[in-house]
Design an enzyme around this catalytic site. Structure first.
Site, PDB file in Angstrom:
ATOM      1  N   ASP A 331      -7.486   6.212  -8.281  1.00 48.51           N
ATOM      2  CA  ASP A 331      -7.185   4.609  -8.404  1.00 48.51           C
ATOM      3  C   ASP A 331      -7.035   4.457 -10.085  1.00 48.51           C
ATOM      4  O   ASP A 331      -7.872   5.267 -10.806  1.00 48.51           O
ATOM      5  CB  ASP A 331      -8.156   3.837  -8.035  1.00 48.51           C
ATOM      6  CG  ASP A 331      -8.594   2.514  -8.531  1.00 48.51           C
ATOM      7  OD1 ASP A 331      -7.305   1.808  -8.284  1.00 48.51           O
ATOM      8  OD2 ASP A 331      -9.620   2.091  -8.873  1.00 48.51           O
ATOM      9  N   ASP A 524     -12.889   2.842  -6.823  1.00 49.15           N
ATOM     10  CA  ASP A 524     -14.223   1.891  -7.009  1.00 49.15           C
ATOM     11  C   ASP A 524     -14.022   0.717  -6.537  1.00 49.15           C
ATOM     12  O   ASP A 524     -15.301  -0.080  -6.441  1.00 49.15           O
ATOM     13  CB  ASP A 524     -14.476   1.901  -8.462  1.00 49.15           C
ATOM     14  CG  ASP A 524     -13.465   0.968  -9.291  1.00 49.15           C
ATOM     15  OD1 ASP A 524     -12.349   1.051  -8.799  1.00 49.15           O
ATOM     16  OD2 ASP A 524     -13.947   0.517 -10.270  1.00 49.15           O
ATOM     17  N   ASP A 528     -10.235  -0.231  -2.531  1.00 48.23           N
ATOM     18  CA  ASP A 528     -10.023   1.241  -2.454  1.00 48.23           C
ATOM     19  C   ASP A 528     -10.669   1.794  -1.139  1.00 48.23           C
ATOM     20  O   ASP A 528     -10.519   2.822  -0.711  1.00 48.23           O
ATOM     21  CB  ASP A 528     -10.911   1.827  -3.717  1.00 48.23           C
ATOM     22  CG  ASP A 528      -9.889   1.650  -5.028  1.00 48.23           C
ATOM     23  OD1 ASP A 528      -8.723   1.387  -4.849  1.00 48.23           O
ATOM     24  OD2 ASP A 528     -10.470   1.742  -6.031  1.00 48.23           O
TER      25      ASP A 528
END
Lengths: 642, 123
Positions: A331, A524, A528
């Site tokens: 991410d 995080d 996600d």
């Protein structure tokens, strides 16, 4: 009676027989009393040291179960009872075999118990990190109270050298704190009012007061302990094999032992004594314990070691999954980047631009405003006081500064004001670097530009290089636009960029990537969580949301991307150790049993029961030792060499 | 002649082992007693666990009381891998293990060496 006592008893009682065995070939030395002394000594060993084996074996037999004790009990009892019969009928006896086997098996158990304690002490060490008491404000006074009495909301004072008792936020004072015991971060971290502190960390130089927020089982340390406990006792899929084997192991060995006896005695025509020795050796060398210990001990040491480094591996399944990972997907915001936009460039006279910009942004709540304020503070530039502050929807803010109209905003403001050609080229250049450009103006004239970007973490580049060195492909998955994403990817060296992804589609992209091999996802945020669950290995950043941490199979407490590589290295190492352990455990039995059965008799290769007992003792011991050594071995993270 | 008798006896013994260990045998099942919104059950650890299967009621806090009466080091720990419990069982001492009954299902427990198994069924 304790195993240690049983061991010493049998050792002392066996010693005379051992001396006789060693001395006899040279000096014809015999124990005074001959066979009768042997009977007495061995009987004592059987009654004191071996009886628990027999009771345990009998108790499990009644429940249709069998275990290592079954083999030891039947093996030694056979040798003992036959020897009594042989003595009465004047044949060769082998009392010493029974006594030696018991001694060796107990020796193995004593050592193994020590090693097992050694392997499982990670949790205890973690729990012991906890402070015992703290200075808490009660009725306006700071008084020492035990940890258990602290409640959320308490104000706690921490002096230099003291431990932070629970999790909270500093309200007063500054200090540097050694957080290495919890996060694994070796550098002390400086903290001031507003910063979070973690329970069990050590305050180094300053005194501060913090407000307790999480106490008892909610503290980070308590959660880590809980996670590690679960991980250490989890079941690795590779164990399913040993589960099946252990169910049938002992009965099968008993059958092999009986068959061995029958073949030697009935078909090959050896004496009853020789045939029995082969059968007893078979029973004694077979060691189901080594098989059973191979996986749990390695898992325990591996996950415990990870916890020490700030890497929480949640269970054995994750360890196994890591081995097949081909692609690591990241991410962007908060994972590769810091997650907080920061000022990267200022074009123009910094001492003219920043005071104006800071003065205007002081009252703004825009995320970019925070970046400018932080920058001003870091540069020690004071904000100019402003009057008549006004936000212009979608464009920026404006106010009066020293009687002049000042503004800060985006390019939509440009329609009304003038900008020099020089600043315009700079603007384009910055925008091409995927930075957000903010204009600062005075009196209808743009006086400077401020470029803001969510910069990559300092360690992200190194982390990517390490993963590439490991032969893995790296991918960035982000909701941000293509230009920004690509610029960041270039800076840190990521192979592939998938940008403009809606949060709901992240998991689908992971599924797609899984067509070309197992995928690890590092993230995080709340958005996600589905991707973390979908990926073969979900790696959550410790700073992330609780949902992300719950969804991940591995949690990186330090928030340092380099730990992705370390986590992969540790998982692989632990899994390889499990495989090595299982290999040795199987080899012991696969090779040991045929040798003990006398299959290689023709080649002169046989195993006496006492040697078999020694081998058995050392098989489980070697497996546990190998696991304990995992805690000391070097984790070859590629980051170390770059 | 002796050899034939020994052979027959040996084969019979093998047959017995197969029947005794691999045949279908009933497993001792126990149901916990519920009192004051708490359920308790005693489990004796001796050559295995009795009972080997424990039925617990869903949602009622439960405690299993293990007492090890066996000197074997095989049984000196009890491990519930689903709950992260790894409890040492000192010989002849009752040790309480709290079980989270919030999720129905079957959870196995094992000894430290994964040789003996038991099962908690939460209904």
């Amino acid at each position: 009676m304790k195993i240690t006592t049983r061991f010493w008893v049998s050792l002392i009682l066996s010693l005379p027989m051992l001396i006789e065995m060693i001395l006899m070939p040279f000096t014809n030395f015999m124990l005074p009393g001959g066979h009768w002394t042997m009977v007495a000594l061995t009987t004592a060993v059987m009654l004191i040291s071996a009886r628990p084996f027999v009771t345990s074996a009998w108790a499990s037999f009644q429940k249709h179960h069998s275990n290592m004790d079954t083999l030891v009990a039947i093996g030694t009892a056979t040798a003992y009872i036959y020897s009594i019969y042989a003595m009465l009928t004047d044949k060769a006896v082998f009392f010493e075999s029974a006594a030696f086997v018991i001694t060796f098996v107990l020796l193995g158990q004593v050592l193994e118990e020590k090693m097992r304690d050694n392997a499982s002490d990670a949790i205890e060490k973690l729990v012991n990190l906890q402070a015992k008491e703290a200075e808490v404000q009660r009725d306006g006074q700071f008084v020492k109270i035990p940890l258990a009495d602290i409640v959320a909301g308490d104000l706690i004072r921490v002096k230099p050298g003291q431990k932070v008792a629970v999790d909270g936020t500093i309200v007063e004072g500054t200090s540097t704190i050694d957080e290495s015991m919890v996060t694994g971060e070796s550098m002390p971290v400086s903290k001031a009012a507003g910063d979070k502190v973690i329970g069990a960390t050590i305050n180094s130089n300053g005194t501060f007061v913090f407000k307790a927020e999480k106490v008892g089982n909610d503290t980070m340390l308590a959660q880590i302990v809980e996670l590690v406990k679960k991980a250490q006792n989890s079941h690795a899929p590779i164990q399913n094999l040993t589960d099946k084997v252990s169910d049938i192991f002992v009965p099968v060995v008993l059958i092999i032992a009986i068959a061995t006896f029958l073949i030697w005695y009935v078909f090959l025509g050896t004496s009853v004594a020789d045939a029995l020795i082969f059968a007893v050796s078979v029973m004694v060398i077979a060691c189901p314990c080594a098989l059973g210990l191979a996986t749990p001990t390695a898992l325990m040491v591996g996950t415990g070691r990870g916890a020490k480094m700030g890497i929480l591996i949640k269970n054995g399944e994750v360890l196994e999954a890591v081995n097949d990972v081909k692609t690591v997907v990241f991410d962007k915001t908060g994972t590769i980047t810091v997650g907080k936009p920061a000022v990267t460039d200022v074009i123009g006279d910094i001492h003219q631009i920043i005071p104006v910009a800071a003065g205007l942004e002081e009252s703004s709540e825009h995320p970019l405003a925070a970046a400018i304020m932080t920058y001003a503070k870091a540069q020690n530039i004071a904000a100019t006081p402003v009057e008549a502050f006004k936000a212009i929807e979608g464009k920026g803010v404006q106010a009066q500064v020293n009687g002049q109209k000042a503004f800060v905003g985006n390019d939509k403001l440009l329609e009304d004001v003038e900008i020099s050609a020089d600043l315009k080229t700079n603007m384009l250049k910055l925008q091409n670097e995927a930075k957000t450009v903010v204009f600062v103006g005075l009196d209808n004239q743009v006086i400077g530009l401020i470029a803001i970007q969510d910069a990559p973490k300092a360690t992200s580049k190194e982390a990517m290089a390490a993963l590439h060195a490991r032969g893995l492909k790296t991918v960035m998955l982000t909701g941000d636009n293509q230009r920004v994403a690509e610029s960041i990817a270039k800076q840190v060296g990521i192979d592939e960029v998938i940008a403009d992804v809606l949060p709901a589609d992240k998991a689908d992209h992971i599924k797609h990537l899984q067509h070309s091999g197992a995928v690890a996802f590092v993230g995080d945020g709340i958005n996600d969580a589905p991707a973390l669950t979908t990926a073969n290995v979900g790696i959550a950043m410790g700073s992330g949301t609780d949902i992300a941490i719950d969804s991940g199979g591995i949690v990186l407490i330090k928030n340092d991307l380099r730990d992705v590589d370390t986590a992969l290295a540790l998982s692989k190492k632990t899994f390889n150790r499990i495989k090595l352990n299982l290999f040795w455990a199987f080899i012991y039995n696969v090779l040991g049993i045929p040798v003990a059965a006398g299959l290689f008799y023709g080649l002169g290769l046989t195993l006496s029961p006492e040697i078999a007992g020694l081998a058995m003792a050392f098989s489980s011991l070697s497996v546990v030792t190998s696991s304990v050594l995992l805690g000391k071995s070097k984790i070859t993270a590629h980051t170390a060499t770059i | 002649m002796t050899k034939i008798i020994v052979l027959i006896a040996g084969l019979a013994l093998i047959g017995f082992i197969i029947w005794w260990f691999f045949g279908k045998h009933e497993v001792a099942t126990g149901t916990a007693t519920v009192a004051n919104n708490h359920q308790d059950i005693d489990i004796e650890v001796k050559g295995g666990y009795s009972p080997e299967e424990v039925v617990l009621e869903h949602g009622v806090p439960a405690t299993l009381h293990f007492t090890r009466k066996d000197a074997s080091s095989c049984l000196d720990h009890v491990v519930f891998s689903d709950f992260g419990i790894n409890q040492a069982l000192p010989q002849d001492k009752q040790v309480a293990v709290e079980i989270d009954t919030s999720k129905p299902g079957e959870y196995t427990w094992a000894c430290g060496m994964d040789m003996f198994h038991g099962k908690v069924i939460i209904k």
